[in-house]
Design a protein around this motif. Structure first.
Motif, PDB file in Angstrom:
ATOM      1  N   LYS A 162     -13.032   4.033   2.570  1.00  0.00           N
ATOM      2  CA  LYS A 162     -12.444   5.001   3.360  1.00  0.00           C
ATOM      3  C   LYS A 162     -12.232   6.101   2.786  1.00  0.00           C
ATOM      4  O   LYS A 162     -11.950   7.023   3.520  1.00  0.00           O
ATOM      5  N   PHE A 163     -12.359   6.661   1.358  1.00  0.00           N
ATOM      6  CA  PHE A 163     -11.979   7.912   1.529  1.00  0.00           C
ATOM      7  C   PHE A 163     -12.802   8.652   0.940  1.00  0.00           C
ATOM      8  O   PHE A 163     -12.827   9.656   1.051  1.00  0.00           O
ATOM      9  N   ALA A 199       0.855  -0.992  -0.171  1.00  0.00           N
ATOM     10  CA  ALA A 199       0.142   0.326  -0.160  1.00  0.00           C
ATOM     11  C   ALA A 199       1.132   1.154  -0.233  1.00  0.00           C
ATOM     12  O   ALA A 199       0.538   2.167  -0.179  1.00  0.00           O
ATOM     13  N   LYS A 200       1.692   1.522   0.448  1.00  0.00           N
ATOM     14  CA  LYS A 200       2.752   2.902   0.763  1.00  0.00           C
ATOM     15  C   LYS A 200       3.603   2.828  -0.783  1.00  0.00           C
ATOM     16  O   LYS A 200       3.523   3.553  -0.742  1.00  0.00           O
ATOM     17  N   GLN A 201       3.795   1.894  -1.455  1.00  0.00           N
ATOM     18  CA  GLN A 201       4.436   1.686  -2.815  1.00  0.00           C
ATOM     19  C   GLN A 201       3.407   2.487  -3.461  1.00  0.00           C
ATOM     20  O   GLN A 201       3.939   3.055  -4.792  1.00  0.00           O
ATOM     21  N   ILE A 202       2.259   1.724  -3.387  1.00  0.00           N
ATOM     22  CA  ILE A 202       0.982   2.279  -4.209  1.00  0.00           C
ATOM     23  C   ILE A 202       0.818   3.661  -4.205  1.00  0.00           C
ATOM     24  O   ILE A 202       1.145   4.135  -5.172  1.00  0.00           O
ATOM     25  N   ALA A 203       1.157   4.423  -2.608  1.00  0.00           N
ATOM     26  CA  ALA A 203       1.444   5.998  -2.075  1.00  0.00           C
ATOM     27  C   ALA A 203       1.598   6.268  -2.755  1.00  0.00           C
ATOM     28  O   ALA A 203       1.626   7.516  -3.486  1.00  0.00           O
ATOM     29  N   SER A 204       3.590   5.674  -2.825  1.00  0.00           N
ATOM     30  CA  SER A 204       4.081   6.733  -3.828  1.00  0.00           C
ATOM     31  C   SER A 204       4.655   6.890  -5.414  1.00  0.00           C
ATOM     32  O   SER A 204       4.288   7.621  -5.666  1.00  0.00           O
ATOM     33  N   LEU A 205       3.139   6.154  -6.168  1.00  0.00           N
ATOM     34  CA  LEU A 205       3.274   6.013  -7.601  1.00  0.00           C
ATOM     35  C   LEU A 205       1.947   7.032  -7.803  1.00  0.00           C
ATOM     36  O   LEU A 205       1.737   6.967  -9.262  1.00  0.00           O
ATOM     37  N   ILE A 206       1.526   7.936  -6.815  1.00  0.00           N
ATOM     38  CA  ILE A 206       0.202   8.856  -7.437  1.00  0.00           C
ATOM     39  C   ILE A 206       0.534  10.356  -6.664  1.00  0.00           C
ATOM     40  O   ILE A 206       1.143  10.188  -5.559  1.00  0.00           O
ATOM     41  N   GLU A 207       0.203  10.764  -7.964  1.00  0.00           N
ATOM     42  CA  GLU A 207       0.923  12.154  -8.167  1.00  0.00           C
ATOM     43  C   GLU A 207      -0.830  13.484  -7.531  1.00  0.00           C
ATOM     44  O   GLU A 207      -1.668  12.331  -8.489  1.00  0.00           O
ATOM     45  N   SER A 208      -0.084  14.064  -7.460  1.00  0.00           N
ATOM     46  CA  SER A 208      -1.008  15.562  -7.565  1.00  0.00           C
ATOM     47  C   SER A 208      -2.221  15.805  -8.801  1.00  0.00           C
ATOM     48  O   SER A 208      -0.932  15.605  -9.626  1.00  0.00           O
ATOM     49  N   ASP A 209      -3.262  15.719  -8.811  1.00  0.00           N
ATOM     50  CA  ASP A 209      -3.683  15.791 -10.165  1.00  0.00           C
ATOM     51  C   ASP A 209      -4.036  14.321 -10.554  1.00  0.00           C
ATOM     52  O   ASP A 209      -4.697  14.723 -11.886  1.00  0.00           O
ATOM     53  N   ASP A 210      -4.023  13.432 -10.118  1.00  0.00           N
ATOM     54  CA  ASP A 210      -4.184  11.634 -10.994  1.00  0.00           C
ATOM     55  C   ASP A 210      -5.660  11.374 -10.675  1.00  0.00           C
ATOM     56  O   ASP A 210      -6.508  12.464 -10.164  1.00  0.00           O
ATOM     57  N   THR A 211      -5.767  10.829 -11.818  1.00  0.00           N
ATOM     58  CA  THR A 211      -7.269  10.518 -12.159  1.00  0.00           C
ATOM     59  C   THR A 211      -6.612   8.866 -11.738  1.00  0.00           C
ATOM     60  O   THR A 211      -6.497   9.236 -13.148  1.00  0.00           O
ATOM     61  N   ILE A 212      -7.297   7.927 -10.436  1.00  0.00           N
ATOM     62  CA  ILE A 212      -6.531   7.148 -10.394  1.00  0.00           C
ATOM     63  C   ILE A 212      -8.096   6.231 -10.520  1.00  0.00           C
ATOM     64  O   ILE A 212      -9.359   6.149 -10.466  1.00  0.00           O
ATOM     65  N   PHE A 213      -8.276   4.777 -10.322  1.00  0.00           N
ATOM     66  CA  PHE A 213      -9.083   3.166 -10.059  1.00  0.00           C
ATOM     67  C   PHE A 213      -8.106   2.692  -9.251  1.00  0.00           C
ATOM     68  O   PHE A 213      -7.546   2.276  -9.573  1.00  0.00           O
ATOM     69  N   GLY A 260      -9.546  -0.535  -7.689  1.00  0.00           N
ATOM     70  CA  GLY A 260      -9.877  -1.966  -7.173  1.00  0.00           C
ATOM     71  C   GLY A 260     -10.740  -2.843  -6.623  1.00  0.00           C
ATOM     72  O   GLY A 260      -9.360  -1.868  -4.714  1.00  0.00           O
ATOM     73  N   PRO A 261     -11.493  -3.373  -5.941  1.00  0.00           N
ATOM     74  CA  PRO A 261     -11.072  -4.028  -5.059  1.00  0.00           C
ATOM     75  C   PRO A 261     -10.078  -4.651  -3.797  1.00  0.00           C
ATOM     76  O   PRO A 261      -9.537  -4.609  -4.861  1.00  0.00           O
ATOM     77  N   GLY A 262     -10.033  -4.817  -3.010  1.00  0.00           N
ATOM     78  CA  GLY A 262      -9.001  -5.700  -2.997  1.00  0.00           C
ATOM     79  C   GLY A 262      -8.747  -5.289  -1.036  1.00  0.00           C
ATOM     80  O   GLY A 262      -8.449  -3.558  -1.035  1.00  0.00           O
ATOM     81  N   THR A 263      -8.609  -5.222   0.079  1.00  0.00           N
ATOM     82  CA  THR A 263      -7.712  -5.365   1.107  1.00  0.00           C
ATOM     83  C   THR A 263      -6.710  -4.655   0.730  1.00  0.00           C
ATOM     84  O   THR A 263      -6.172  -4.008   2.346  1.00  0.00           O
ATOM     85  N   THR A 264      -5.755  -5.212   0.470  1.00  0.00           N
ATOM     86  CA  THR A 264      -4.477  -4.177   0.502  1.00  0.00           C
ATOM     87  C   THR A 264      -5.469  -2.879  -0.669  1.00  0.00           C
ATOM     88  O   THR A 264      -4.267  -1.726   0.227  1.00  0.00           O
ATOM     89  N   ILE A 265      -5.587  -2.919  -1.322  1.00  0.00           N
ATOM     90  CA  ILE A 265      -6.110  -1.823  -2.740  1.00  0.00           C
ATOM     91  C   ILE A 265      -6.337  -0.696  -1.182  1.00  0.00           C
ATOM     92  O   ILE A 265      -6.540   0.649  -0.852  1.00  0.00           O
ATOM     93  N   GLU A 266      -7.739  -1.323  -0.283  1.00  0.00           N
ATOM     94  CA  GLU A 266      -8.330  -0.349   0.505  1.00  0.00           C
ATOM     95  C   GLU A 266      -7.295   0.711   1.777  1.00  0.00           C
ATOM     96  O   GLU A 266      -7.449   1.349   1.841  1.00  0.00           O
ATOM     97  N   MET A 267      -6.096  -0.227   2.092  1.00  0.00           N
ATOM     98  CA  MET A 267      -4.897   0.737   2.824  1.00  0.00           C
ATOM     99  C   MET A 267      -4.680   1.808   2.196  1.00  0.00           C
ATOM    100  O   MET A 267      -3.470   2.420   2.723  1.00  0.00           O
ATOM    101  N   VAL A 268      -4.612   1.913   1.065  1.00  0.00           N
ATOM    102  CA  VAL A 268      -3.510   2.764   0.173  1.00  0.00           C
ATOM    103  C   VAL A 268      -4.288   4.382   0.905  1.00  0.00           C
ATOM    104  O   VAL A 268      -3.071   5.467   0.926  1.00  0.00           O
ATOM    105  N   TYR A 269      -5.835   4.810   1.358  1.00  0.00           N
ATOM    106  CA  TYR A 269      -5.938   5.926   1.369  1.00  0.00           C
ATOM    107  C   TYR A 269      -4.942   6.563   3.255  1.00  0.00           C
ATOM    108  O   TYR A 269      -4.156   7.178   3.132  1.00  0.00           O
ATOM    109  N   ASP A 270      -3.981   5.414   3.953  1.00  0.00           N
ATOM    110  CA  ASP A 270      -4.181   5.953   4.994  1.00  0.00           C
ATOM    111  C   ASP A 270      -2.127   6.265   4.898  1.00  0.00           C
ATOM    112  O   ASP A 270      -1.604   6.771   6.069  1.00  0.00           O
ATOM    113  N   TYR A 271      -1.958   6.354   3.494  1.00  0.00           N
ATOM    114  CA  TYR A 271      -0.280   6.658   2.807  1.00  0.00           C
ATOM    115  C   TYR A 271      -0.034   7.618   1.936  1.00  0.00           C
ATOM    116  O   TYR A 271       0.922   7.547   1.489  1.00  0.00           O
ATOM    117  N   LEU A 272      -1.776   8.166   1.711  1.00  0.00           N
ATOM    118  CA  LEU A 272      -1.941   9.295   0.750  1.00  0.00           C
ATOM    119  C   LEU A 272      -1.410  10.117   1.157  1.00  0.00           C
ATOM    120  O   LEU A 272      -1.900  10.650   1.870  1.00  0.00           O
TER     121      LEU A 272
END
Length: 241
Positions: A120-121, A75-89, A91-103
């Protein structure tokens, strides 16, 4: 030990020693005996189900209890790949749900067909949040089917993060054909597509093969990935771990 392999599908020797509180030598001896009985298949660094196939689709709550530290790492790795003004999708998954905590970036548009990701969001007003509706799968919290597919077919996102139940060579697998079909639509409509899978999903298959790994941007996984597994995956896409 066999129960742990059945639950995880694939598990490392280190995890077995921790779970069972015995020595690595004992684990390897017992794995050898179970393999001789045809109950498991030994692989480098651990064991997996003998038929390389999940026995059942785990519920959302069951998945939350598995490989938690690996999921946080990813989840931390995913969060590091997301940038300001991104439009992201997402998907379902317990790992992906955690991304919110690290953005740590805003503003951003988040599109999801997962009620758990949405919840979460929805805790914050900092994101432009879009929930895709459709037929609801309670087991995973995903909206799927023709309504979801029609909506997603009209959208374009910069980055899509997609969870899977298994990866075997160039094939991505999930437990449900409707979820797989829905995810493949947004993957085709994303500029960058990232596959999210902890080490337990590698060299594993499930019911429905829904996409080719070599059509994706990268796979995001954890540090438990073996050198051999990484070399196999890198034949098809970039590996982030």
């Amino acid at each position: 030990m066999q129960k742990l392999v059945n639950t995880h599908g694939i598990i490392g020797v280190a995890d077995l020693t921790t779970e069972l509180g015995v020595t690595e030598m004992t684990i390897r001896r017992d794995l050898k005996e179970l393999e001789e009985e045809g109950l498991i298949q030994r692989i480098h660094g651990g064991a997996k189900l003998p038929k390389n196939l999940s026995k059942k689709e785990l519920s959302h709550s069951e998945k939350q209890e598995i490989n938690t530290s690996e999921k946080i790492y990813i989840a931390k790795q995913i969060a590091s790949l997301i940038e300001s003004d991104d439009t992201i999708f997402l998907g379902p998954g317990t790992t992906i749900e955690m991304v919110y905590d690290y953005l740590q970036v805003t503003p951003m548009r988040v599109v999801t067909n997962s009620i758990h990701v949405f919840n979460k969001f929805n805790q914050s007003n900092m994101y432009d949040l879009i929930l895709i509706g459709g037929s609801y799968r309670e087991r995973t919290g995903a909206f799927v089917g023709s309504i979801a597919n029609q909506a997603l077919s009209k959208l374009r996102v910069r980055k899509a993060f997609i969870g899977v139940n298994g990866i075997n060579h160039n094939n991505l697998f999930t437990s449900n054909e409707e979820e797989g079909t829905t995810q493949s639509i947004i993957m085709d409509n994303a500029q960058e597509t990232y596959i999210v899978a902890d080490y337990s999903k590698i060299a594993k298959e499930d019911f429905f093969g829904f996409y080719d790994l070599d059509k994706t941007t990268a796979i995001i996984t954890d540090e438990n990935l073996t050198t051999v597994q990484k070399q196999v995956l890198e034949q098809y896409t970039r590996v982030i771990n």
